[in-house]
Design a protein around this motif. Structure first.
Motif, PDB file in Angstrom:
ATOM      1  N   THR A 101       0.837  -1.207   0.000  1.00 36.11           N
ATOM      2  CA  THR A 101       0.000   0.000   0.000  1.00 36.11           C
ATOM      3  C   THR A 101       0.866   1.248   0.000  1.00 36.11           C
ATOM      4  N   GLY A 102       1.879   1.289   0.838  1.00 42.36           N
ATOM      5  CA  GLY A 102       2.780   2.436   0.886  1.00 42.36           C
ATOM      6  C   GLY A 102       3.554   2.619  -0.402  1.00 42.36           C
ATOM      7  N   ALA A 103       3.977   1.511  -1.016  1.00 44.29           N
ATOM      8  CA  ALA A 103       4.687   1.602  -2.293  1.00 44.29           C
ATOM      9  C   ALA A 103       3.779   2.163  -3.378  1.00 44.29           C
ATOM     10  N   TRP A 104       2.525   1.755  -3.359  1.00 44.52           N
ATOM     11  CA  TRP A 104       1.567   2.263  -4.340  1.00 44.52           C
ATOM     12  C   TRP A 104       1.299   3.752  -4.118  1.00 44.52           C
ATOM     13  N   THR A 106       3.266   6.007  -2.537  1.00 42.36           N
ATOM     14  CA  THR A 106       4.445   6.852  -2.716  1.00 42.36           C
ATOM     15  C   THR A 106       5.066   6.718  -4.104  1.00 42.36           C
ATOM     16  N   GLY A 107       4.653   5.729  -4.857  1.00 42.39           N
ATOM     17  CA  GLY A 107       5.220   5.532  -6.192  1.00 42.39           C
ATOM     18  C   GLY A 107       6.533   4.779  -6.189  1.00 42.39           C
ATOM     19  N   HIS A 108       6.902   4.158  -5.077  1.00 42.12           N
ATOM     20  CA  HIS A 108       8.129   3.356  -4.983  1.00 42.12           C
ATOM     21  C   HIS A 108       7.818   1.903  -5.294  1.00 42.12           C
ATOM     22  N   GLU A 109       7.619   1.588  -6.523  1.00 47.32           N
ATOM     23  CA  GLU A 109       7.306   0.203  -6.895  1.00 47.32           C
ATOM     24  C   GLU A 109       8.567  -0.606  -7.163  1.00 47.32           C
ATOM     25  N   PRO A 146       7.931   3.338   2.066  1.00 43.16           N
ATOM     26  CA  PRO A 146       6.620   2.743   1.762  1.00 43.16           C
ATOM     27  C   PRO A 146       6.016   1.989   2.941  1.00 43.16           C
ATOM     28  N   LEU A 147       6.842   1.319   3.730  1.00 42.85           N
ATOM     29  CA  LEU A 147       6.323   0.579   4.884  1.00 42.85           C
ATOM     30  C   LEU A 147       5.767   1.533   5.932  1.00 42.85           C
ATOM     31  N   ILE A 148       6.472   2.610   6.205  1.00 44.65           N
ATOM     32  CA  ILE A 148       5.996   3.577   7.196  1.00 44.65           C
ATOM     33  C   ILE A 148       4.698   4.234   6.727  1.00 44.65           C
ATOM     34  N   VAL A 149       4.642   4.612   5.460  1.00 42.27           N
ATOM     35  CA  VAL A 149       3.414   5.222   4.922  1.00 42.27           C
ATOM     36  C   VAL A 149       2.258   4.228   4.973  1.00 42.27           C
ATOM     37  N   GLY A 150       2.517   2.986   4.573  1.00 41.45           N
ATOM     38  CA  GLY A 150       1.469   1.963   4.599  1.00 41.45           C
ATOM     39  C   GLY A 150       0.969   1.675   6.006  1.00 41.45           C
ATOM     40  N   LEU A 151       1.880   1.596   6.964  1.00 45.95           N
ATOM     41  CA  LEU A 151       1.466   1.344   8.345  1.00 45.95           C
ATOM     42  C   LEU A 151       0.677   2.521   8.909  1.00 45.95           C
ATOM     43  N   ALA A 152       1.069   3.732   8.548  1.00 47.76           N
ATOM     44  CA  ALA A 152       0.317   4.910   9.009  1.00 47.76           C
ATOM     45  C   ALA A 152      -1.093   4.913   8.423  1.00 47.76           C
ATOM     46  N   VAL A 153      -1.216   4.549   7.161  1.00 48.00           N
ATOM     47  CA  VAL A 153      -2.543   4.480   6.531  1.00 48.00           C
ATOM     48  C   VAL A 153      -3.377   3.386   7.186  1.00 48.00           C
ATOM     49  N   PHE A 154      -2.779   2.219   7.397  1.00 45.32           N
ATOM     50  CA  PHE A 154      -3.497   1.119   8.048  1.00 45.32           C
ATOM     51  C   PHE A 154      -3.928   1.509   9.458  1.00 45.32           C
TER      52      PHE A 154
END
Length: 184
Positions: A101-104, A106-109, A146-154
């Motif tokens: 989710t964070g990679a998507w 932030t665009g870090h694929e 991406p992991l930090i962004v994804g965890l914050a969103v979750f």
């Protein structure tokens, strides 16, 4: 009612929390009755706090959720128990989905977790010096944002959804009980 009373056996008491080393510092505030009361608002807020910290932090989830529950006057046992959403069984899938989710977002694929070097390659490349292999630090850094962004969103979405679902479920349960008591 048997279902609810079954789970009440596993809820720690104030005395147990006051003696436990991780929550001992909260002992002066744990005596407040409102923190142990099972109401729609306090349980929903406590569970939302627990889900938030359960997703957001990999360590010290229970003490932080208990402290936040004390500050916000939420149900302490609900906050502490709902942090267990991330446990040894669910940890890997949740963190992988959070990374995706964070990679998507932030665009870090780029570097996927599968592109990490194998454990044998890491140990062979590090040799006897103990230095990490070249490129390993770049892989870790690529996963970090991406992991930090994804965890914050979750954490935010999970906390809000938990509060809404617990409140709605509680309200529906009360309505159903009132409906059953009415004479027909």
């Amino acid at each position: 009612m048997k279902f609810f009373s079954y789970f009440l056996r596993f809820i720690p008491t104030r005395e147990q929390l006051a003696k436990h080393r991780a929550t001992r510092w909260l002992a002066p505030w744990l005596g407040q009755r409102k923190l142990w009361h099972f109401s729609r608002r306090s349980v929903a807020l406590g569970m939302a706090i627990g889900i938030f910290f359960g997703f957001l932090l990999p360590v010290a989830q229970i003490p932080l959720s208990a402290a936040t529950a004390v500050v916000l006057r939420a149900n302490v046992p609900a906050a502490m128990g709902s942090t267990l959403v991330t446990n040894p069984i669910t940890f890997a899938p949740i963190y992988y989905l959070a990374w995706r989710t964070g990679a998507w977002l932030t665009g870090h694929e780029g570097a996927a977790p599968a592109s990490f070097p194998a454990a044998e390659a890491v140990s062979a490349a590090s040799g006897s010096h103990g230095a990490p292999p070249p490129g390993l630090w770049q892989h870790i850094q690529a996963l970090g944002k991406p992991l930090i962004v994804g965890l914050a969103v979750f954490a935010c979405a999970g906390g809000l959804a938990t509060y809404a679902l617990v409140s709605l479920g509680w309200w529906l349960h009360v309505r159903y009980k009132r409906w059953r008591r009415q004479p027909r």
